[in-house]
Design an enzyme around this catalytic site. Sequence first.
Site, PDB file in Angstrom:
ATOM      1  N   GLY A 198       0.830  -1.208   0.000  1.00 30.37           N
ATOM      2  CA  GLY A 198       0.000   0.000   0.000  1.00 30.37           C
ATOM      3  C   GLY A 198       0.857   1.248   0.000  1.00 30.37           C
ATOM      4  O   GLY A 198       2.068   1.183  -0.202  1.00 30.37           O
ATOM      5  N   ASN A 199       0.225   2.376   0.204  1.00 27.24           N
ATOM      6  CA  ASN A 199       0.988   3.629   0.336  1.00 27.24           C
ATOM      7  C   ASN A 199       0.293   4.507   1.369  1.00 27.24           C
ATOM      8  O   ASN A 199      -0.762   4.144   1.897  1.00 27.24           O
ATOM      9  CB  ASN A 199       1.145   4.317  -1.019  1.00 27.24           C
ATOM     10  CG  ASN A 199      -0.186   4.734  -1.599  1.00 27.24           C
ATOM     11  OD1 ASN A 199      -0.881   5.581  -1.056  1.00 27.24           O
ATOM     12  ND2 ASN A 199      -0.573   4.090  -2.705  1.00 27.24           N
ATOM     13  N   ARG A 200       0.868   5.648   1.650  1.00 28.22           N
ATOM     14  CA  ARG A 200       0.427   6.427   2.813  1.00 28.22           C
ATOM     15  C   ARG A 200      -0.688   7.431   2.506  1.00 28.22           C
ATOM     16  O   ARG A 200      -1.043   8.247   3.347  1.00 28.22           O
ATOM     17  CB  ARG A 200       1.627   7.134   3.435  1.00 28.22           C
ATOM     18  CG  ARG A 200       2.638   6.134   4.016  1.00 28.22           C
ATOM     19  CD  ARG A 200       3.860   6.822   4.572  1.00 28.22           C
ATOM     20  NE  ARG A 200       3.501   7.845   5.523  1.00 28.22           N
ATOM     21  CZ  ARG A 200       4.139   8.991   5.664  1.00 28.22           C
ATOM     22  NH1 ARG A 200       5.181   9.249   4.912  1.00 28.22           N
ATOM     23  NH2 ARG A 200       3.751   9.875   6.548  1.00 28.22           N
TER      24      ARG A 200
END
Length: 413
Positions: free
Chosen positions: A213-215
């Site tokens: 995922g990413n932030r």
Amino acid sequence: MGIFDGRRIVLGVTGGIAAYKAVEVCRRLVDAGAHVSPILTKGAERFIGKATFDALASEKVQTSLWDEDNPIPHTNLGQNADLILVCPATARLLSDYRIGRSADLLTATLLATRAPVIICPAMHTEMWEQPSVQENIRELAGRGVEIVGPEKGRLAGGDDGTGRLSDPGSIVAAVEKVLNSGVGAQVQDFFGLQVLVTAGGTKEPICPVRYIGNRSSGKQGHAIALEAAARGAEVTCVTTQPDNIFHHPQIKVVAVETANEMAEAVFSESPKSDFIVMAAAVADFTPAERHKEKIKKSKEGLEIHLVPTVDILASLGATRNDEQILVGFAAETSDLEKNAKNKLESKGIDLIVANDISAANVGFDYDTNAAVLFDHMGKKTELPLADKREIAQAVLDAALKLKVDKHEESGGN
Ligand SMILES: Cc1cc2nc3c(=O)[nH]c(=O)nc-3n(C[C@H](O)[C@H](O)[C@H](O)COP(=O)(O)O)c2cc1C
């Protein structure tokens, strides 16, 4: 000359212990030149006398829908107002306003207006923290209502906590901000237009438990969706954070998780969209294989083979029609201008919102953002650190201007 000269403000006062502070707010608004029309609820009259507002405001207090001198008071007040300020706002008022229940003159006036509304809640901490009250607040904020406070501090009965009415100075400053900047003013310049917004970070599954995922929090995309809806657009928001978007009657929420699902949703919605704003952080790579079972811990390392995902922005850039406005985002940690301009040109988009996510209070998960806009005509606009809703406003202003320019260039009227 006062800063509010000629501005008509309806001041709604409800039955909380902080009602006495509305007197000071009323006086300050009148001193600054506003025409203040006070409405007191029955609850408010238990805390503060009508005579005080009669003496200080610009006209007599109104308390009832059934006043013989004024046959339809709520529409007169609502339609003529430049702004409605509810100070203090009880939990009861928040609930009735949210569900559209016009049980008294104040709620009827709130429903009979297109003017911006500022609500200043005040109540005991336990009341303020109730999930129902919080839901009402989030919903109202999502519809473009400006919420001021409450603050932490001394409360009635010797208690201390969050729930104290904001101080009169902050409330008057909020009135000035809304009246002068138009934030929350709900100008309907997107009426009749379809806006597609993507938001949040995609999750690429490795196995049933883990993902890449990413932030991205989705906050900037959601702010754009809300701002567009508040300005009259019909909005579709394709988001990986469907639980965090405010419910708004003009926003259709499409929940997705992966880059592929996002691409599918975007391609199905994009043909009917006038604006496509790609604020989501879409994974560039996804695992080639998704394990059916949880991958067990092992002493050996784990290699995951990644393959590129669909480049949604580039596909849209290549296939969209000439009238559509395509807005992209570039979150960069270096060479902001160069990278953003490259993306603008290589993907055939009209406007890019570039932010340096290494700067303080900018980007992922913050409520604030700072950005630079580059458009396909070579124009550069710096947006200094501001609330994400204000950044959303500036992005939509720039996108709308490009649409108008395109339309004129193509000989439209
Ligand atoms: C002494 C006292 C203080 C109150 N203070 C608050 C308050 O600060 N905030 C609030 O939401 N309700 C407060 N309430 C409850 C409201 O007065 C009550 O919900 C009332 O129905 C609100 O009416 P209104 O919203 O029509 O003005 C208080 C009640 C009492 C008796």
